[in-house]
Design a protein around this motif. Sequence first.
Motif, PDB file in Angstrom:
ATOM      1  N   ARG A 193       0.610  -6.185  -6.201  1.00  0.00           N
ATOM      2  CA  ARG A 193       0.150  -5.983  -7.584  1.00  0.00           C
ATOM      3  C   ARG A 193      -0.455  -4.587  -7.664  1.00  0.00           C
ATOM      4  NH1 ARG A 193      -1.663  -8.960 -12.240  1.00  0.00           N
ATOM      5  NH2 ARG A 193      -1.936  -7.320 -13.799  1.00  0.00           N
ATOM      6  N   GLU A 314       7.080  -1.228  -9.261  1.00  0.00           N
ATOM      7  CA  GLU A 314       7.629  -2.198 -10.220  1.00  0.00           C
ATOM      8  C   GLU A 314       6.514  -3.025 -10.847  1.00  0.00           C
ATOM      9  OE1 GLU A 314      10.697  -6.024 -10.363  1.00  0.00           O
ATOM     10  OE2 GLU A 314      10.538  -4.812  -8.541  1.00  0.00           O
ATOM     11  N   SER A 315       5.529  -3.426 -10.046  1.00  0.00           N
ATOM     12  CA  SER A 315       4.412  -4.194 -10.574  1.00  0.00           C
ATOM     13  C   SER A 315       3.656  -3.427 -11.644  1.00  0.00           C
ATOM     14  CB  SER A 315       3.459  -4.577  -9.435  1.00  0.00           C
ATOM     15  OG  SER A 315       2.259  -5.143  -9.940  1.00  0.00           O
ATOM     16  N   ALA A 317       4.814  -1.120 -13.571  1.00  0.00           N
ATOM     17  CA  ALA A 317       5.653  -1.015 -14.758  1.00  0.00           C
ATOM     18  C   ALA A 317       5.696  -2.325 -15.538  1.00  0.00           C
ATOM     19  CB  ALA A 317       7.066  -0.594 -14.355  1.00  0.00           C
ATOM     20  N   ARG A 318       5.705  -3.435 -14.812  1.00  0.00           N
ATOM     21  CA  ARG A 318       5.823  -4.743 -15.458  1.00  0.00           C
ATOM     22  C   ARG A 318       4.479  -5.346 -15.849  1.00  0.00           C
ATOM     23  NH1 ARG A 318       9.603  -8.051 -11.386  1.00  0.00           N
ATOM     24  NH2 ARG A 318       8.532  -9.748 -12.481  1.00  0.00           N
ATOM     25  N   GLU A 320       2.508  -7.106 -13.795  1.00  0.00           N
ATOM     26  CA  GLU A 320       2.356  -8.415 -13.169  1.00  0.00           C
ATOM     27  C   GLU A 320       2.673  -8.302 -11.683  1.00  0.00           C
ATOM     28  OE1 GLU A 320       5.123 -10.827 -15.282  1.00  0.00           O
ATOM     29  OE2 GLU A 320       6.876 -10.019 -14.243  1.00  0.00           O
ATOM     30  N   VAL A 322       4.486  -8.733  -8.113  1.00  0.00           N
ATOM     31  CA  VAL A 322       5.907  -8.704  -7.761  1.00  0.00           C
ATOM     32  C   VAL A 322       6.073  -9.198  -6.341  1.00  0.00           C
ATOM     33  CG1 VAL A 322       7.877  -7.174  -7.321  1.00  0.00           C
ATOM     34  CG2 VAL A 322       6.488  -6.849  -9.372  1.00  0.00           C
TER      35      VAL A 322
END
Length: 330
Positions: A193, A314-315, A317-318, A320, A322
């Motif tokens: 995260r 990625e976390s 960006a999202r 949440e 991952v």
Amino acid sequence: MPDGRSTEAERLRVAVIGLGAMGSNHARVYGELPQAELVAVADNDADRLDGSRVAGYTDYEQMLDEAHPDAVSIAVPTLSHYDAALACIERRVPVLVEKPLAATVDEGTRLRDAADARGTPLAVGHIERCNPAIVELKRRLDAGELGRLLQMRATRVGPFHDRQRDVGVVHDLATHDIDVMRHLSGQEVTRARAETQRGVRTEQDDAVLGVLRFEGGVTGALDVNWLTPEKRRELTVVGEHGMFVADYIRQELRFFETADAAEPSAAVVIEIERDEPLRVELSAFLQAAHRNMPPLVGADDAIAAMRVADALVESAARGEPVAVAGGRLA
């Protein structure tokens, strides 16, 4: 070894591809190591070759074909790691690539498979494994001095230096701490995260606050940036029996024993024989190259760190947590 290269009784003929800040240090250390003979350097900027005491090339493939090195360090920008490393591997030349191994996990995996197919040592420059404070910390953790491992916290912050960067702080700096945490815990990361800040100094991520969950239940916290005026490099490891604090810069290790809250534990300073981590790293690489043996930090370790770094980005960006794809723990 192929014709034109060193025999077992001689020093290894080494070369460096990329003469930026890190590559220049590789060349310097090779020049100091008794088991190495620096024979060539390569950089696409001809000005960087001025003053070199060895053969200089603007084309590294020409260098490989003419200088016939026994081992090569690669310190070019990340986006060029794959092509330069593959050129060495295809010629069966043992190679050390500065981290991250490649620009993508797919490229890193292809390099690993190519090296395995040819039986060529492929090392990755996760240099903090060679810091004497971390070496001693690993020894003590393996001896069970902390009991069950609970938490790890890494601080890697400092000012921004104007040099070529083609990846953000997560892949450029946080991969150091990801690798060290995997190494110390002996566990893989299962979940990540993160929150990042972008566009402050570069177009990439300039700062990250991250939380990692390891397969055995250990948690790891990351505070990494190139925005802080003061440079700090520190790792805290908490276990059932106390806490270790490692200072990468000073090469110091302190231990705090778990005690009653009313009587805080005093720090015990652990004596460490200091050494330059790059010297330790390159010495280990030359040994692996000389004996055709697995390197200190190999491609599997590097790929695992890259997967975690990808998950952190990625976390962020999202917004949440991952899950992290599984890897092989070396």
